[in-house]
Enzyme design. Structure first.
Site, PDB file in Angstrom:
ATOM      1  N   THR A  11      74.365  27.471  54.831  1.00 60.14           N
ATOM      2  CA  THR A  11      75.234  27.385  53.749  1.00 60.14           C
ATOM      3  C   THR A  11      74.635  27.611  52.310  1.00 60.14           C
ATOM      4  O   THR A  11      75.433  27.906  51.408  1.00 60.14           O
ATOM      5  CB  THR A  11      75.965  26.019  53.419  1.00 60.14           C
ATOM      6  N   ALA A  12      73.327  27.665  52.307  1.00 54.74           N
ATOM      7  CA  ALA A  12      72.490  27.812  51.100  1.00 54.74           C
ATOM      8  C   ALA A  12      71.200  28.368  51.289  1.00 54.74           C
ATOM      9  O   ALA A  12      70.711  28.241  52.567  1.00 54.74           O
ATOM     10  CB  ALA A  12      72.718  26.579  50.212  1.00 54.74           C
ATOM     11  N   ASP A  60      77.253  17.976  60.892  1.00 56.85           N
ATOM     12  CA  ASP A  60      75.855  17.520  60.376  1.00 56.85           C
ATOM     13  C   ASP A  60      74.914  17.588  61.622  1.00 56.85           C
ATOM     14  O   ASP A  60      75.143  16.851  62.634  1.00 56.85           O
ATOM     15  CB  ASP A  60      76.114  16.167  59.663  1.00 56.85           C
ATOM     16  N   ASN A  87      66.561  25.750  60.648  1.00 52.11           N
ATOM     17  CA  ASN A  87      66.347  25.667  58.977  1.00 52.11           C
ATOM     18  C   ASN A  87      66.754  24.442  58.324  1.00 52.11           C
ATOM     19  O   ASN A  87      66.384  24.228  57.545  1.00 52.11           O
ATOM     20  CB  ASN A  87      67.086  27.070  58.590  1.00 52.11           C
ATOM     21  N   TYR A 153      58.892  12.356  53.563  1.00 55.64           N
ATOM     22  CA  TYR A 153      59.151  13.780  53.994  1.00 55.64           C
ATOM     23  C   TYR A 153      57.995  14.466  54.633  1.00 55.64           C
ATOM     24  O   TYR A 153      58.204  15.311  55.446  1.00 55.64           O
ATOM     25  CB  TYR A 153      59.328  14.577  52.396  1.00 55.64           C
ATOM     26  N   LYS A 157      57.860  16.606  58.181  1.00 50.48           N
ATOM     27  CA  LYS A 157      57.327  17.912  58.274  1.00 50.48           C
ATOM     28  C   LYS A 157      55.992  18.093  59.334  1.00 50.48           C
ATOM     29  O   LYS A 157      55.841  19.070  59.617  1.00 50.48           O
ATOM     30  CB  LYS A 157      57.116  18.602  57.111  1.00 50.48           C
ATOM     31  N   GLY A 184      55.423  27.281  50.959  1.00 50.62           N
ATOM     32  CA  GLY A 184      55.083  26.146  49.921  1.00 50.62           C
ATOM     33  C   GLY A 184      56.445  26.128  49.082  1.00 50.62           C
ATOM     34  O   GLY A 184      57.461  26.001  49.381  1.00 50.62           O
TER      35      GLY A 184
END
Length: 252
Positions: A11-12, A60, A87, A153, A157, A184
């Protein structure tokens, strides 16, 4: 017959840029995201502009049942996915560990790790049945190093980095490629989401230097998946020219 790319978080940002590029390159698309209105609008635009077929699945990725139900209810022709772009992901908050918001932690862990796993579990089995496929996982420089207040976070990752390596080992025997892309600083909605909608604070993240944009990462992803059959790019670390490490950025 056109190839099929499944893109989560379409969506973005990077997901939307990937949808645009892959449609331009004659892929049919399965687009997922939480915002149904944005997905429908994007699907209509891509269909009109490129005559590409688009299937929309609004859910979701944190919801395991929704992931499975939406995907398994797709017609058989949509299950011949050539490229999966994992993504969907986010960051919430920027606090030291002792002051971290537990709800933020849960959101990041459930989206960045568990959501990726739920999607990959379904789609990798389709790919095994089809005897081919390419999975691209969106990691981050935060999966290669740790920066102040990035704790959870960064941990998520780092998990994506490890999962990508594990997937590569597990799926190589089935002829399925796996690539991790570690960007980055990319100027998308990322910082705005991290700061819970504080646009001014988000904007300052990119002050004084030229960050990457979503299209830079989409271009890289398409390059990776368009390599010859015998070539697999295991991982790529992509930085703005002004950024040497997660916290080393030259600003003017």
């Amino acid at each position: 017959m056109a190839k099929i790319a499944l893109i989560t978080g379409a969506t973005a940002g990077i997901g939307e840029a990937c949808a645009e590029l892959f449609a331009r390159e004659n892929y049919n698309l399965i687009l997922t995201g939480r915002r149904a209105d944005r997905l429908e609008k994007l699907a209509a635009k891509l269909n009109k502009k490129y005559d590409t077929e688009v299937a929309v699945c609004a859910f979701d990725v944190r919801d395991r049942e929704a992931v499975t139900t939406n995907f398994e209810n797709l017609p058989a022709k949509w299950k011949k996915v050539d490229v999966l772009i994992n993504n969907a992901g986010l960051s919430q908050g920027l606090d030291p560990i002792q002051k971290g918001d537990i709800d933020d932690w849960d959101t990041m862990i459930d989206t960045n790790i568990k959501g990726l796993l739920y999607v990959s579990r379904v789609v990798s089995n389709w790919m095994i049945k089809n005897g081919k496929g390419h999975i691209v996982n969106l990691g981050s420089i935060a999966g290669k190093e740790v920066y102040p207040n990035g704790n959870v976070y960064c941990a998520t990752k780092h998990a994506v980095d490890a999962l990508s390596k594990g997937m590569r080992i597990d799926l190589v025997q089935h002829g399925i490629k796996v690539t991790a892309i570690h960007p980055g600083a990319v100027e998308t909605e990322f910082s705005e989401v991290r700061f819970h909608g504080d646009k001014e604070r988000a904007k300052k993240v990119y002050d004084g230097f030229e960050p990457l944009v979503a299209e830079d990462i989409a271009d890289t992803i398409f390059f990776v998946v368009s390599r010859p059959k015998h070539v697999n790019i295991n991982e790529l670390l992509i930085m703005p020219a002004a950024q040497a490490t997660a916290s080393n950025i030259v600003r003017k």
